[in-house]
Scaffold this motif. Structure first.
Motif, PDB file in Angstrom:
ATOM      1  N   GLY A 107       0.818  -1.265  -0.148  1.00 24.68           N
ATOM      2  CA  GLY A 107       0.024   0.192  -0.162  1.00 24.68           C
ATOM      3  C   GLY A 107       0.565   1.101   0.403  1.00 24.68           C
ATOM      4  O   GLY A 107       2.040   1.240   0.989  1.00 24.68           O
ATOM      5  N   THR A 108       0.492   2.131  -0.715  1.00 27.42           N
ATOM      6  CA  THR A 108       1.056   3.886  -0.605  1.00 27.42           C
ATOM      7  C   THR A 108       0.136   4.613  -0.175  1.00 27.42           C
ATOM      8  O   THR A 108      -0.952   4.273  -0.354  1.00 27.42           O
ATOM      9  CB  THR A 108       1.989   4.202  -2.055  1.00 27.42           C
ATOM     10  OG1 THR A 108       0.596   3.731  -2.682  1.00 27.42           O
ATOM     11  CG2 THR A 108       2.850   2.399  -2.519  1.00 27.42           C
TER      12      THR A 108
ATOM     13  N   ALA B  53      -0.704   6.572  -2.477  1.00 21.13           N
ATOM     14  CA  ALA B  53      -1.764   6.786  -3.859  1.00 21.13           C
ATOM     15  C   ALA B  53      -2.398   6.114  -4.182  1.00 21.13           C
ATOM     16  O   ALA B  53      -3.236   6.237  -4.547  1.00 21.13           O
ATOM     17  CB  ALA B  53      -1.274   7.779  -4.754  1.00 21.13           C
ATOM     18  N   GLY B  54      -2.246   5.158  -3.411  1.00 19.48           N
ATOM     19  CA  GLY B  54      -3.113   3.386  -3.468  1.00 19.48           C
ATOM     20  C   GLY B  54      -2.258   2.696  -3.527  1.00 19.48           C
ATOM     21  O   GLY B  54      -1.601   1.709  -2.599  1.00 19.48           O
ATOM     22  N   ARG B  55      -1.183   1.788  -4.927  1.00 23.18           N
ATOM     23  CA  ARG B  55      -1.071   0.875  -4.139  1.00 23.18           C
ATOM     24  C   ARG B  55       0.112   0.234  -5.320  1.00 23.18           C
ATOM     25  O   ARG B  55       0.332   0.506  -6.261  1.00 23.18           O
ATOM     26  CB  ARG B  55      -1.845  -0.704  -4.237  1.00 23.18           C
ATOM     27  CG  ARG B  55      -2.488  -1.109  -4.898  1.00 23.18           C
ATOM     28  CD  ARG B  55      -2.841  -2.670  -3.731  1.00 23.18           C
ATOM     29  NE  ARG B  55      -3.771  -3.267  -5.850  1.00 23.18           N
ATOM     30  CZ  ARG B  55      -4.943  -3.183  -5.743  1.00 23.18           C
ATOM     31  NH1 ARG B  55      -5.904  -1.817  -5.345  1.00 23.18           N
ATOM     32  NH2 ARG B  55      -5.789  -3.922  -6.954  1.00 23.18           N
ATOM     33  N   THR B  56       1.415  -0.575  -4.386  1.00 26.19           N
ATOM     34  CA  THR B  56       2.247  -1.014  -5.972  1.00 26.19           C
ATOM     35  C   THR B  56       2.066  -2.286  -5.956  1.00 26.19           C
ATOM     36  O   THR B  56       2.333  -2.683  -4.714  1.00 26.19           O
ATOM     37  CB  THR B  56       3.211  -0.136  -5.666  1.00 26.19           C
ATOM     38  OG1 THR B  56       3.274   1.046  -5.379  1.00 26.19           O
ATOM     39  CG2 THR B  56       4.668  -1.284  -6.478  1.00 26.19           C
TER      40      THR B  56
ATOM     41  N   ASP C 296      -3.769   3.227  -8.730  1.00 26.01           N
ATOM     42  CA  ASP C 296      -4.463   4.737  -8.203  1.00 26.01           C
ATOM     43  C   ASP C 296      -5.474   4.738  -9.353  1.00 26.01           C
ATOM     44  O   ASP C 296      -6.394   4.224  -9.424  1.00 26.01           O
ATOM     45  CB  ASP C 296      -3.307   5.146  -8.065  1.00 26.01           C
ATOM     46  CG  ASP C 296      -2.575   6.121  -9.296  1.00 26.01           C
ATOM     47  OD1 ASP C 296      -3.974   5.111 -10.816  1.00 26.01           O
ATOM     48  OD2 ASP C 296      -1.973   6.545 -10.029  1.00 26.01           O
ATOM     49  N   GLY C 297      -6.285   5.748  -8.670  1.00 28.55           N
ATOM     50  CA  GLY C 297      -7.357   6.672  -8.932  1.00 28.55           C
ATOM     51  C   GLY C 297      -7.839   6.387 -10.356  1.00 28.55           C
ATOM     52  O   GLY C 297      -8.694   6.138 -10.368  1.00 28.55           O
TER      53      GLY C 297
END
Ligand SMILES: [Zn+2]
Length: 65
Positions: free
Chosen positions: A28-29, A31-34, A50-51
Motif C-alpha cells: 500500500g502507498t 496514492a494507492g498501491r504498488t 491508483d485512482g
C-alpha cells in the motif's frame, strides 16, 4: 471503459491491463498501491495502481527458465 493506451508486454504480448499472470506482492502507498507481478513469460513488473488505473512503471526481462 476505454483506454487511450493499450500497453502490452514487449516479451510475450500479455496486455498490461489484463489480470496479472501472478501477483508476487502488494504494497500500500499513499496514492494507492504498488504491485509486483510476474508476467506469463517470467518478466517481473512493478505496477502502480491508483485512482487512474494501473500502469507499469518498471519491467524486467523474462527470467531464464
Ligand atoms: Zn510477458
Amino acid at each position: 471503459m476505454t483506454s487511450t493506451t493499450r500497453a502490452v508486454c514487449p516479451h510475450c504480448g500479455w496486455p498490461d491491463d489484463a489480470e496479472p499472470f501472478q501477483v508476487v506482492s502488494r504494497h500500500g502507498t499513499a496514492a494507492g498501491r504498488t504491485e509486483w507481478t510476474r508476467c506469463g513469460c517470467g518478466s517481473l513488473q512493478v505496477r502502480v495502481v491508483d485512482g487512474g488505473g494501473t500502469r507499469i512503471v518498471s519491467r524486467s526481462r523474462p527470467a531464464v527458465a
